[in-house]
Design a protein around this motif. Structure first.
Motif, mmCIF file in Angstrom:
data_model
loop_
_atom_site.group_PDB
_atom_site.id
_atom_site.type_symbol
_atom_site.label_atom_id
_atom_site.label_comp_id
_atom_site.label_asym_id
_atom_site.label_seq_id
_atom_site.Cartn_x
_atom_site.Cartn_y
_atom_site.Cartn_z
ATOM 1 N N SER A 236 0.732 -1.355 -0.038
ATOM 2 C CA SER A 236 -0.020 -0.038 0.105
ATOM 3 C C SER A 236 0.800 1.404 -0.120
ATOM 4 O O SER A 236 2.053 1.240 0.472
ATOM 5 C CB SER A 236 -0.716 -0.014 1.079
ATOM 6 N N GLU A 237 0.298 2.340 -0.759
ATOM 7 C CA GLU A 237 1.082 3.418 -0.690
ATOM 8 C C GLU A 237 1.762 4.120 0.527
ATOM 9 O O GLU A 237 2.828 4.498 0.406
ATOM 10 C CB GLU A 237 0.018 4.577 -1.407
ATOM 11 N N GLN A 238 0.962 4.118 1.534
ATOM 12 C CA GLN A 238 1.453 4.739 2.677
ATOM 13 C C GLN A 238 2.692 3.780 3.436
ATOM 14 O O GLN A 238 3.605 4.484 3.833
ATOM 15 C CB GLN A 238 0.603 4.773 3.827
ATOM 16 N N MET A 242 6.285 5.874 3.618
ATOM 17 C CA MET A 242 6.867 6.112 4.862
ATOM 18 C C MET A 242 8.307 5.509 5.154
ATOM 19 O O MET A 242 9.212 6.074 5.524
ATOM 20 C CB MET A 242 5.989 5.260 5.914
ATOM 21 N N LEU A 301 0.882 1.992 11.131
ATOM 22 C CA LEU A 301 0.102 1.972 9.745
ATOM 23 C C LEU A 301 -0.702 0.911 9.800
ATOM 24 O O LEU A 301 -1.755 0.825 9.205
ATOM 25 C CB LEU A 301 1.281 2.315 8.683
ATOM 26 N N ALA A 305 -4.523 1.056 9.346
ATOM 27 C CA ALA A 305 -4.967 0.753 7.851
ATOM 28 C C ALA A 305 -6.408 0.112 7.970
ATOM 29 O O ALA A 305 -6.978 -0.518 8.607
ATOM 30 C CB ALA A 305 -4.006 -0.558 7.178
#
Length: 308
Positions: A236-238, A242, A301, A305
């Motif tokens: 996932s993007e985050q 990060m 995260l 999520a």
């Protein structure tokens, strides 16, 4: 199997891509090494990683707890370099307590004693505070206590969060991912600072780091974080954003704070351990802030999520 990770296509693909790229870079820099100091420096750096990369991939493919032992050993070697750098290597009581404490951290990780792990800075401070009492000495003890605690926090408690990452599914790949990102960030910063750098915000600490170099390295590191996001359990993007930001921003902080200490001591480097480069401490100093920040942000995260 002894090399179980070699059955993981992501691992094989990543190892082949990186080692293949290093071989090509070594051929290029070898041909150009006589064309100035910059090319000679690039050749030295590339040569060192052609030596180290296969060792890293082979080590992290080993079954547990061998990758954890490797991380603990690099932490001890880094602490040794630190003690030599600050002139404390002859203070054997402090040195050996630090070595033992780092391996105990590895055991706590292996035994899943993570609550105890979080208490170790206070326990370690108590242990080293006993040294002057047992030796019945007060001479220079403020410096010895402070430097020993710093060594443990940097190369023990903080750096060994890399070992804690091994406890996650796909942890070995995440550890290699962070190594890759921090190395890319550092080398791009240095290369672009030499080629394009004008503004030196840390001129009294490191002449190798410029604002232009850091900005270009940030962009490149984020691109590499995206390109190798398949090494993360969650793409996932985050998560990859990060990781890239942690490597690009806090990796520079780790390197710069060690430079602060070296500058204060008037030391240019910390000894040759890896072919063509400084000692092992300078190869992992980028991770002393990156490792714990990535570890706790990864947990945060995961907890926040949104389920797919």
């Amino acid at each position: 199997m002894l090399y179980g990770l070699w059955n993981d296509p992501r691992y094989v693909e990543t190892a082949g891509l990186i080692i293949g790229a290093l071989i090509l870079l070594n051929i290029l820099f070898f041909a150009l090494k006589g064309r100035g100091a910059n090319m000679a420096s690039a050749w030295a750096s590339s040569k060192s990683w052609l030596f180290v990369a296969p060792i890293l991939f082979a080590t992290f493919a080993l079954p547990k707890p061998f990758p954890l032992i490797f991380l603990a050993w690099t932490g001890v070697l880094s602490a040794k370099s630190f003690f030599q750098m600050v002139g404390m290597y002859h203070r054997s009581w402090f040195v050996w307590v630090t070595y033992i404490a780092i391996f105990l951290l590895a055991y706590m990780i292996h035994d899943d004693q993570l609550a105890l792990y979080n208490l170790t800075p206070m326990i370690f401070l108590f242990a080293i505070a006993l040294v002057p009492l047992l030796r019945n000495s007060a001479t220079h003890m403020i410096q010895y206590l402070a430097l020993t605690l710093l060594a443990f926090i940097f190369w023990g408690w903080s750096y060994m969060h890399m070992g804690r990452l091994l406890g996650f599914p796909g942890g070995e790949l995440m550890v290699l991912y962070l190594y890759l990102l921090t190395e890319v960030s550092e080398n791009v910063t240095w290369a672009c600072s030499k080629l394009f750098g004008k503004i030196r915000p840390f001129s009294r600490i490191s002449t190798k780091v410029t604002l232009e170099g850091m900005l270009i390295a940030f962009v490149v590191t984020m691109a590499v974080a995206w390109g190798f996001r398949h090494l993360l359990p969650d793409r996932s993007e985050q998560f990859w954003i990060m990781a890239g930001m942690a490597a690009a921003i806090f990796g520079r902080m780790g390197d710069l704070i060690i430079n602060v200490i070296r500058r204060d001591l008037g030391i240019k480097n910390t000894g040759i351990f890896i072919i063509g480069r400084d000692g092992i401490m300078t190869r992992v100093d980028k991770l002393i802030f990156v490792a714990p920040i990535f570890f706790y942000m990864y947990i945060y995260l995961q907890q926040t999520a949104i389920p797919q």
